[in-house]
Design a protein around this motif. Structure first.
Motif, PDB file in Angstrom:
ATOM      1  N   PHE A 156       0.842  -1.191   0.000  1.00  0.00           N
ATOM      2  CA  PHE A 156       0.000   0.000   0.000  1.00  0.00           C
ATOM      3  C   PHE A 156       0.878   1.241   0.000  1.00  0.00           C
ATOM      4  O   PHE A 156       1.941   1.242   0.618  1.00  0.00           O
ATOM      5  CB  PHE A 156      -0.908   0.033   1.236  1.00  0.00           C
ATOM      6  N   THR A 157       0.401   2.290  -0.632  1.00  0.00           N
ATOM      7  CA  THR A 157       1.130   3.561  -0.634  1.00  0.00           C
ATOM      8  C   THR A 157       0.919   4.280   0.696  1.00  0.00           C
ATOM      9  O   THR A 157       0.150   3.836   1.552  1.00  0.00           O
ATOM     10  CB  THR A 157       0.652   4.484  -1.777  1.00  0.00           C
ATOM     11  N   SER A 158       1.544   5.416   0.811  1.00  0.00           N
ATOM     12  CA  SER A 158       1.427   6.264   1.997  1.00  0.00           C
ATOM     13  C   SER A 158      -0.007   6.686   2.263  1.00  0.00           C
ATOM     14  O   SER A 158      -0.381   6.950   3.405  1.00  0.00           O
ATOM     15  CB  SER A 158       2.257   7.541   1.808  1.00  0.00           C
ATOM     16  N   LEU A 159      -0.798   6.781   1.206  1.00  0.00           N
ATOM     17  CA  LEU A 159      -2.169   7.280   1.326  1.00  0.00           C
ATOM     18  C   LEU A 159      -3.097   6.316   2.055  1.00  0.00           C
ATOM     19  O   LEU A 159      -4.167   6.713   2.504  1.00  0.00           O
ATOM     20  CB  LEU A 159      -2.744   7.602  -0.051  1.00  0.00           C
ATOM     21  N   THR A 160      -2.708   5.054   2.173  1.00  0.00           N
ATOM     22  CA  THR A 160      -3.537   4.058   2.856  1.00  0.00           C
ATOM     23  C   THR A 160      -3.036   3.894   4.283  1.00  0.00           C
ATOM     24  O   THR A 160      -1.966   3.324   4.506  1.00  0.00           O
ATOM     25  CB  THR A 160      -3.491   2.704   2.120  1.00  0.00           C
ATOM     26  N   PRO A 161      -3.791   4.391   5.259  1.00  0.00           N
ATOM     27  CA  PRO A 161      -3.364   4.236   6.656  1.00  0.00           C
ATOM     28  C   PRO A 161      -3.351   2.760   7.072  1.00  0.00           C
ATOM     29  O   PRO A 161      -4.136   1.959   6.568  1.00  0.00           O
ATOM     30  CB  PRO A 161      -4.425   5.012   7.447  1.00  0.00           C
ATOM     31  N   PRO A 162      -2.489   2.399   8.009  1.00  0.00           N
ATOM     32  CA  PRO A 162      -2.416   0.997   8.440  1.00  0.00           C
ATOM     33  C   PRO A 162      -3.699   0.502   9.096  1.00  0.00           C
ATOM     34  O   PRO A 162      -3.930  -0.708   9.135  1.00  0.00           O
ATOM     35  CB  PRO A 162      -1.238   0.973   9.411  1.00  0.00           C
ATOM     36  N   VAL A 163      -4.532   1.396   9.601  1.00  0.00           N
ATOM     37  CA  VAL A 163      -5.790   0.988  10.237  1.00  0.00           C
ATOM     38  C   VAL A 163      -6.986   1.132   9.295  1.00  0.00           C
ATOM     39  O   VAL A 163      -8.127   0.939   9.720  1.00  0.00           O
ATOM     40  CB  VAL A 163      -6.043   1.771  11.546  1.00  0.00           C
ATOM     41  N   SER A 164      -6.728   1.432   8.021  1.00  0.00           N
ATOM     42  CA  SER A 164      -7.822   1.532   7.053  1.00  0.00           C
ATOM     43  C   SER A 164      -8.435   0.154   6.824  1.00  0.00           C
ATOM     44  O   SER A 164      -7.796  -0.884   7.059  1.00  0.00           O
ATOM     45  CB  SER A 164      -7.312   2.085   5.727  1.00  0.00           C
ATOM     46  N   LYS A 165      -9.659   0.144   6.365  1.00  0.00           N
ATOM     47  CA  LYS A 165     -10.355  -1.123   6.099  1.00  0.00           C
ATOM     48  C   LYS A 165      -9.572  -1.981   5.099  1.00  0.00           C
ATOM     49  O   LYS A 165      -9.408  -3.184   5.307  1.00  0.00           O
ATOM     50  CB  LYS A 165     -11.765  -0.845   5.582  1.00  0.00           C
ATOM     51  N   ARG A 166      -9.051  -1.357   4.044  1.00  0.00           N
ATOM     52  CA  ARG A 166      -8.301  -2.099   3.021  1.00  0.00           C
ATOM     53  C   ARG A 166      -7.058  -2.770   3.609  1.00  0.00           C
ATOM     54  O   ARG A 166      -6.784  -3.940   3.347  1.00  0.00           O
ATOM     55  CB  ARG A 166      -7.873  -1.166   1.890  1.00  0.00           C
ATOM     56  N   CYS A 167      -6.318  -2.018   4.392  1.00  0.00           N
ATOM     57  CA  CYS A 167      -5.082  -2.553   4.959  1.00  0.00           C
ATOM     58  C   CYS A 167      -5.382  -3.628   5.998  1.00  0.00           C
ATOM     59  O   CYS A 167      -4.759  -4.692   5.998  1.00  0.00           O
ATOM     60  CB  CYS A 167      -4.236  -1.427   5.540  1.00  0.00           C
ATOM     61  N   VAL A 168      -6.340  -3.373   6.868  1.00  0.00           N
ATOM     62  CA  VAL A 168      -6.688  -4.352   7.905  1.00  0.00           C
ATOM     63  C   VAL A 168      -7.203  -5.643   7.280  1.00  0.00           C
ATOM     64  O   VAL A 168      -6.834  -6.737   7.718  1.00  0.00           O
ATOM     65  CB  VAL A 168      -7.693  -3.756   8.912  1.00  0.00           C
ATOM     66  N   MET A 169      -8.018  -5.532   6.230  1.00  0.00           N
ATOM     67  CA  MET A 169      -8.515  -6.750   5.567  1.00  0.00           C
ATOM     68  C   MET A 169      -7.359  -7.551   4.967  1.00  0.00           C
ATOM     69  O   MET A 169      -7.325  -8.783   5.080  1.00  0.00           O
ATOM     70  CB  MET A 169      -9.544  -6.384   4.494  1.00  0.00           C
ATOM     71  N   ALA A 170      -6.397  -6.870   4.344  1.00  0.00           N
ATOM     72  CA  ALA A 170      -5.234  -7.564   3.779  1.00  0.00           C
ATOM     73  C   ALA A 170      -4.377  -8.190   4.867  1.00  0.00           C
ATOM     74  O   ALA A 170      -3.890  -9.317   4.721  1.00  0.00           O
ATOM     75  CB  ALA A 170      -4.413  -6.588   2.940  1.00  0.00           C
ATOM     76  N   LEU A 171      -4.213  -7.463   5.985  1.00  0.00           N
ATOM     77  CA  LEU A 171      -3.457  -8.024   7.106  1.00  0.00           C
ATOM     78  C   LEU A 171      -4.144  -9.258   7.663  1.00  0.00           C
ATOM     79  O   LEU A 171      -3.497 -10.287   7.899  1.00  0.00           O
ATOM     80  CB  LEU A 171      -3.297  -6.977   8.220  1.00  0.00           C
ATOM     81  N   GLU A 172      -5.451  -9.183   7.887  1.00  0.00           N
ATOM     82  CA  GLU A 172      -6.171 -10.321   8.443  1.00  0.00           C
ATOM     83  C   GLU A 172      -6.144 -11.517   7.503  1.00  0.00           C
ATOM     84  O   GLU A 172      -6.010 -12.656   7.951  1.00  0.00           O
ATOM     85  CB  GLU A 172      -7.609  -9.928   8.776  1.00  0.00           C
ATOM     86  N   LYS A 173      -6.248 -11.273   6.204  1.00  0.00           N
ATOM     87  CA  LYS A 173      -6.166 -12.377   5.249  1.00  0.00           C
ATOM     88  C   LYS A 173      -4.807 -13.063   5.371  1.00  0.00           C
ATOM     89  O   LYS A 173      -4.723 -14.287   5.365  1.00  0.00           O
ATOM     90  CB  LYS A 173      -6.368 -11.863   3.823  1.00  0.00           C
ATOM     91  N   THR A 174      -3.763 -12.267   5.519  1.00  0.00           N
ATOM     92  CA  THR A 174      -2.408 -12.810   5.636  1.00  0.00           C
ATOM     93  C   THR A 174      -2.201 -13.495   6.998  1.00  0.00           C
ATOM     94  O   THR A 174      -1.607 -14.559   7.075  1.00  0.00           O
ATOM     95  CB  THR A 174      -1.376 -11.682   5.433  1.00  0.00           C
ATOM     96  N   ILE A 175      -2.711 -12.899   8.052  1.00  0.00           N
ATOM     97  CA  ILE A 175      -2.552 -13.444   9.398  1.00  0.00           C
ATOM     98  C   ILE A 175      -3.251 -14.796   9.529  1.00  0.00           C
ATOM     99  O   ILE A 175      -2.703 -15.735  10.096  1.00  0.00           O
ATOM    100  CB  ILE A 175      -3.070 -12.453  10.455  1.00  0.00           C
ATOM    101  N   TYR A 176      -4.468 -14.877   9.016  1.00  0.00           N
ATOM    102  CA  TYR A 176      -5.292 -16.072   9.237  1.00  0.00           C
ATOM    103  C   TYR A 176      -5.207 -17.083   8.112  1.00  0.00           C
ATOM    104  O   TYR A 176      -5.858 -18.117   8.155  1.00  0.00           O
ATOM    105  CB  TYR A 176      -6.743 -15.664   9.502  1.00  0.00           C
ATOM    106  N   ASP A 177      -4.391 -16.826   7.082  1.00  0.00           N
ATOM    107  CA  ASP A 177      -4.235 -17.737   5.956  1.00  0.00           C
ATOM    108  C   ASP A 177      -3.072 -18.689   6.238  1.00  0.00           C
ATOM    109  O   ASP A 177      -1.918 -18.355   6.024  1.00  0.00           O
ATOM    110  CB  ASP A 177      -3.988 -16.957   4.670  1.00  0.00           C
ATOM    111  N   PHE A 178      -3.389 -19.827   6.751  1.00  0.00           N
ATOM    112  CA  PHE A 178      -2.356 -20.845   7.018  1.00  0.00           C
ATOM    113  C   PHE A 178      -2.311 -21.738   5.828  1.00  0.00           C
ATOM    114  O   PHE A 178      -1.990 -22.698   5.584  1.00  0.00           O
ATOM    115  CB  PHE A 178      -2.651 -21.620   8.309  1.00  0.00           C
TER     116      PHE A 178
END
Length: 163
Positions: A141-163
Motif C-alpha cells: 500500500f502507498t502512503s495514502l492508505t493508513p495501516p488501520v484503514s479497512k483495506r489494509c486491515v482486511m489484507a493483514l487479516e487475510k495474511t494473518i489467518y491464511d495458514f
C-alpha cells in the motif's frame, strides 16, 4: 544462493543490534518505510495499534526509517527511537535508518522492488508491504492508505489467518 523470501534478510536495528527477519519465519510481516517529520508520521499511531491488536496472532510490524523523501528523517538512530517511543509509544521492532531507493538501497528493498514491480517502489514515506507466512510479498500500500484503514486491515487479516 539467490534470496527467495523476506526471511533471508537482516537489518541493523535502532539499538545497534541485528534485526534478523529469519527470526520471524512463518510470521506475517508488515514492513513500513518511516520518517519522523512527514505529514504521514501520525501513521506511527496506527502501526502501533495494528501491532498491539495482532501481535498475539503472530504479526510482526517493522519500521524502517529513511531520510530519502524530503529529508524528513534527519535524526540519528537514538533520536528516532526516542521520538517514536515518546510521541507514539512505538514498541514494535525498528530498523536503523537505511537507504531504500535507487542503486544504493538496502537489499530488502531491492527484493521488494523485484517482487512487487515498478509501481511498488516507495515514492514517499510510509509505504506498507505485507509479507505472508511463506516470506513472499502478499500486497503493498502507498502512503495514502493508513495501516488501520479497512483495506489494509482486511489484507493483514487475510495474511494473518491464511495458514
Amino acid at each position: 544462493m539467490q534470496t527467495k523470501t523476506a526471511y533471508d534478510f537482516s537489518l541493523p536495528s535502532l539499538d545497534g543490534s541485528s534485526l534478523t527477519l529469519g527470526d520471524y519465519k512463518n510470521h506475517p510481516l508488515l514492513l513500513v518505510n518511516t520518517a519522523s517529520k512527514c505529514g504521514f508520521t501520525p501513521q506511527y499511531e496506527g502501526l502501533q495499534a495494528v501491532w498491539s491488536r495482532y501481535k498475539k496472532q503472530g504479526l510482526i510490524v517493522i519500521g524502517i526509517p529513511s531520510n530519502e523523501f524530503g529529508h524528513q528523517e534527519p535524526a540519528d538512530n537514538k533520536e528516532i527511537a526516542a521520538f517514536c517511543h515518546k510521541n507514539y509509544g512505538v514498541s514494535f521492532p525498528m530498523a536503523a535508518k537505511s537507504p531504500i531507493k535507487g542503486n544504493g538501497r538496502i537489499p530488502l528493498f531491492q527484493w521488494l522492488a523485484e517482487q512487487g514491480g515498478l509501481l511498488s517502489l516507495p515514492r514517499w514515506n510510509f509505504y506498507k508491504y505485507i509479507i505472508n507466512r511463506q516470506g513472499q510479498l502478499a500486497t503493498w500500500f502507498t502512503s495514502l492508505t493508513p495501516p488501520v484503514s479497512k483495506r489494509c486491515v482486511m489484507a493483514l487479516e487475510k495474511t494473518i489467518y491464511d495458514f
